[in-house]
Design an enzyme around this catalytic site. Sequence first.
Site, short mmCIF file in Angstrom:
data_model
loop_
_atom_site.label_atom_id
_atom_site.label_comp_id
_atom_site.label_asym_id
_atom_site.label_seq_id
_atom_site.Cartn_x
_atom_site.Cartn_y
_atom_site.Cartn_z
N TRP A 132 1.06 -0.98 -0.13
CA TRP A 132 0.00 -0.36 -0.24
C TRP A 132 1.15 1.37 -0.30
O TRP A 132 1.79 0.68 1.49
CB TRP A 132 -0.44 0.40 1.04
CG TRP A 132 -2.11 1.06 1.11
CD1 TRP A 132 -2.08 1.48 0.93
CD2 TRP A 132 -2.04 2.12 3.16
NE1 TRP A 132 -3.37 2.74 0.29
CE2 TRP A 132 -2.93 2.42 2.33
CE3 TRP A 132 -0.96 1.90 3.74
CZ2 TRP A 132 -3.73 3.68 3.83
CZ3 TRP A 132 -2.26 2.63 4.45
CH2 TRP A 132 -2.86 3.46 4.20
N ASP A 213 -0.38 -5.00 9.63
CA ASP A 213 -1.70 -4.15 9.16
C ASP A 213 -2.93 -4.81 9.23
O ASP A 213 -2.72 -6.07 8.27
CB ASP A 213 -1.47 -3.17 8.10
CG ASP A 213 -1.46 -2.24 7.48
OD1 ASP A 213 -2.56 -2.41 8.14
OD2 ASP A 213 -1.58 -1.73 6.88
N LYS A 248 -13.52 -0.06 6.52
CA LYS A 248 -13.95 -1.09 5.18
C LYS A 248 -14.99 -1.95 5.39
O LYS A 248 -16.53 -2.76 5.32
CB LYS A 248 -12.93 -2.02 4.56
CG LYS A 248 -11.33 -1.57 4.28
CD LYS A 248 -11.26 -0.72 2.79
CE LYS A 248 -9.92 0.42 3.07
NZ LYS A 248 -9.75 0.89 1.79
N1 PLP Z 1 -3.33 -0.25 5.44
C1 PLP Z 1 -3.92 -0.82 4.37
C2 PLP Z 1 -3.06 -2.01 4.10
C3 PLP Z 1 -4.91 -0.25 3.16
O1 PLP Z 1 -5.71 -0.62 2.72
C4 PLP Z 1 -5.84 1.05 3.37
C5 PLP Z 1 -6.37 1.75 3.13
O2 PLP Z 1 -6.66 1.44 2.29
C6 PLP Z 1 -5.42 1.06 5.08
C7 PLP Z 1 -4.12 0.73 6.07
C8 PLP Z 1 -5.75 2.79 5.46
O3 PLP Z 1 -6.98 2.64 6.43
P1 PLP Z 1 -8.26 3.81 6.81
O4 PLP Z 1 -8.75 4.15 6.06
O5 PLP Z 1 -8.38 2.83 7.96
O6 PLP Z 1 -6.74 4.75 7.24
#
Ligand code: PLP
Length: 399
Positions: A132, A213, A248
């Site tokens: 990400w 994560d 999500k």
């Molecule tokens: N970590 C990963 C792998 C993600 O894909 C995302 C969001 O797309 C996040 C963290 C971040 O999530 P949030 O939108 O709750 O900050």
Amino acid sequence: MSLFSSVEMAPRDPILGLNEQYAADTNPSKVNLGVGVYFDDNGKLPLLQCVQAAEKAMMDKPTPRGYLPIDGIVAYDNAVKALVFGADSEVVTSGRVATVQAVGGTGGLKIGADFLKRLNPQAKVLISDPSWENHRAIFQNAGFEVGNYRYYDAANRAIDFDGMIADLNAAAAGTVAVLHACCHNPTGYDITAAQWDKVVEVVKAKNLVAFLDMAYQGFGHGIAEDGAVIGKFIAAGLNIFVSTSFSKSFSLYGERVGALSVVASDKEEASRVLSQLKVVIRTNYSNPPTHGGAVVAAVLNNPELRALWEKELGEMRVRIKEMRQKLVDGLKAAGVKQDMSFITTQIGMFSYSGLSKDQMVRLRSEFGVYGTDTGRMCVAALNSKNIEHVCASIAKVVA
Ligand code: PLP
């Protein structure tokens, strides 16, 4: 001369740039597969029934909005602990997990990164290649040097597990390994349970720090199944970091509901860790916002709403799986000769399609089908209305 005359324009966020391009596209059949957001079969962002029920109950009994404690709503933090580690797990009952409410999963990562930097300023961070996009940026901005461990094997459309293990094995003690607990973003390829065992073994043997994560718990195989990887690290007696996101799984993207949990060796250590996490929060944004955390806590702590959430999350998970199968079948029907069945072995919201940058650019400009240049497509944005167009368009660019 202005104070800001030397300020350079920061590079545009690639995904947001794609969104802008999509918004400006006049093609009536355009489809946005660029964003990491789940849409229902009507192409709408769902507002979950469990969320609506919790909000209605809150509206019926309005409460004033005082400041929350620095670490957030107690009932929320406890619900996160129960979800991630199990309410009856030894780590939770012994009080050796420090959990703080965070501003989304991103916030959880950032609090953890800032704390780690104070704890071990010399440490390096390793993220998967690819990962990400924000992983690198978050840890770099916290002051870390960020490198990669091998992950995606493009030639074989698989995971380069030997490469991953070799890179983790070669890391210096104290290196922070950022690991996707489930539903790897962007590739959609997760390692197997047996491979996780090997990762745990290396993390332990090499004294690495595992930062898991977990942004998609429940989107892969199920809530407990996706969370099982955490138990493996705990069983090995490791002190780990886990960031959680409900963006999500509750479709609460804009409420910014997440958490960071740190597993310490005992209760006393956990309380010292918690005090430092609070310093990080206090000096960044003081304390978290009320609404999203209150909604998630209300749902997770009420058996009926919790059951409803699990049902709704299950429906999202099943719909994504169906779309993967429809994509594979549709591509075949549209005349794509190569075997695309790897799409159904991937998991979560994303698929690395294996399409080249040129093919992705053509998909956008000629057919209004938007994915990232890396070939990543959000299968959670496919639906019964747009799938045919997507399949026909991909068939044309791969022909
Ligand atoms: N970590 C990963 C792998 C993600 O894909 C995302 C969001 O797309 C996040 C963290 C971040 O999530 P949030 O939108 O709750 O900050």
